[in-house]
Design a protein around this motif. Structure first.
Motif, PDB file in Angstrom:
ATOM      1  N   UNK A 290       5.403  -0.864   2.995  1.00  0.00           N
ATOM      2  CA  UNK A 290       4.766  -2.086   2.856  1.00  0.00           C
ATOM      3  C   UNK A 290       3.588  -2.568   3.677  1.00  0.00           C
ATOM      4  N   UNK A 291       3.187  -1.986   4.934  1.00  0.00           N
ATOM      5  CA  UNK A 291       1.436  -1.846   5.518  1.00  0.00           C
ATOM      6  C   UNK A 291       0.872  -1.145   4.543  1.00  0.00           C
ATOM      7  N   UNK A 292       1.339   0.231   4.171  1.00  0.00           N
ATOM      8  CA  UNK A 292       0.370   0.993   3.156  1.00  0.00           C
ATOM      9  C   UNK A 292      -0.416   0.241   2.488  1.00  0.00           C
ATOM     10  N   UNK A 293       1.060   0.124   1.758  1.00  0.00           N
ATOM     11  CA  UNK A 293       0.467  -0.966   0.474  1.00  0.00           C
ATOM     12  C   UNK A 293      -0.620  -2.471   0.587  1.00  0.00           C
ATOM     13  N   UNK A 294      -0.707  -2.567   1.366  1.00  0.00           N
ATOM     14  CA  UNK A 294      -0.399  -4.385   2.329  1.00  0.00           C
ATOM     15  C   UNK A 294      -0.104  -5.354   1.656  1.00  0.00           C
ATOM     16  N   UNK A 295       0.870  -5.015   1.334  1.00  0.00           N
ATOM     17  CA  UNK A 295       2.187  -6.422   1.179  1.00  0.00           C
ATOM     18  C   UNK A 295       1.583  -7.712   2.373  1.00  0.00           C
ATOM     19  N   UNK A 296       0.915  -7.379   3.061  1.00  0.00           N
ATOM     20  CA  UNK A 296       0.734  -8.852   3.489  1.00  0.00           C
ATOM     21  C   UNK A 296       0.148  -9.312   3.321  1.00  0.00           C
ATOM     22  N   UNK A 297      -1.455  -9.090   2.155  1.00  0.00           N
ATOM     23  CA  UNK A 297      -2.244  -9.562   2.813  1.00  0.00           C
ATOM     24  C   UNK A 297      -2.897  -9.218   0.312  1.00  0.00           C
ATOM     25  N   UNK A 298      -3.892 -10.175   0.064  1.00  0.00           N
ATOM     26  CA  UNK A 298      -4.936 -10.007  -1.503  1.00  0.00           C
ATOM     27  C   UNK A 298      -5.147  -8.671  -1.561  1.00  0.00           C
TER      28      UNK A 298
END
Length: 271
Positions: free
Chosen positions: A263-271
């Motif tokens: 999730x961090x690698x995929x940028x799940x926390x931002x646009x």
């Protein structure tokens, strides 16, 4: 040994959640309509959300008048006791509006900023979940009776069943859909229930290997996060952080870290 105050807070949370669940189940009008919208035209509030929150806050305030409140439908008072109630009177409002069964009442009690007790009632499942800090997580239900909850043994990530949710703001959900598209080939499958509280309890009950979502508020996750942790799950946000509006992750040990890393690698926390 459970702190007597925490036990009392749990009893009150369970009572209030049960009564609100009964109101929502038995009092749902046939012509239920949207009373207001929140973040977007499809992020809705019904008259029953409002009625359930009023029932909960009135019951708690009668018994503990010095406590504070943080509720999804507007309850916000500081209190003077060091205890604050974090309330989602109807988690899964769109499901409820459409007559789908996956919705719940979620109530957590914080003491000095830490969640110490939580209750989630899912009336259409005929199930209720609860936990007190250090006392384990438990469920009661018409089918399985009362039982202690434990998350599943960790499978390899490619055999993990993971749930998520989608925001009601278009740009955010477009990004979430892209993250899910990238995750799906790496997992057994992804589910989407429409209730964060139910998803967190399903991790606790061993019905899911993991769950993640961006955009949750404290009332969405406070009770369910405690229940998942007391059942042996790991919870967090971005690496090294607590669950938050940016990202919430809950999973059985062994799934948590690789899922969080993806999730961090995929940028799940931002646009």
């Amino acid at each position: 040994m459970t702190d007597p105050l925490h036990a009392d807070l749990l009893d009150l949370a369970r009572t209030a959640a049960q009564r609100a669940g009964e109101l929502l189940r038995d009092g749902r009008p046939a012509d239920l309509a949207v009373a207001a919208t929140k973040s977007s035209p499809i992020d809705v509030v019904t008259e029953m959300d409002i009625a359930a929150e009023k029932l909960i806050t009135s019951l708690i305030a009668e018994r503990r008048p010095r406590d504070g409140f943080l509720g999804e439908e507007g309850a916000a008072t500081e209190g003077t006791s060091g205890v604050r109630w974090v309330i989602d009177p109807l988690d899964g409002t769109v499901n409820y509006l459409y007559g789908l069964p996956t919705w719940a009442v979620s109530i957590a009690a914080e003491q000095d900023g830490e969640v110490v007790a939580g209750a989630v009632v899912a009336p259409m499942r005929q199930e209720a979940y609860h936990a007190v800090r250090g006392g384990g997580a438990w469920a009661t239900g018409a089918r399985d009776g009362e039982r202690r909850l434990a998350c599943r043994p960790a499978p390899p990530l490619d055999q993990a069943l993971v749930s998520t949710g989608f925001n009601y703001v278009r740009d955010v959900r477009d990004h979430q859909a892209d993250v899910a598209r990238r995750l799906i080939p790496l997992l057994r499958d992804i589910r989407r229930s429409g209730s964060a509280a139910v998803d967190l309890c399903d991790v606790a009950a061993g019905r899911l290997d993991g769950y993640y979502e961006r955009g949750l508020h404290p009332w969405d996750l406070a009770a369910g996060d405690l229940i998942a942790r007391e059942a042996g799950a790991l919870t967090g946000g971005r690496p090294g952080e607590r669950p938050s509006h940016d990202l919430t992750v809950a999973a059985t040990p062994g799934v948590f870290e690789p899922l969080q890393r993806l999730l961090e690698d995929f940028g799940a926390w931002h646009d």
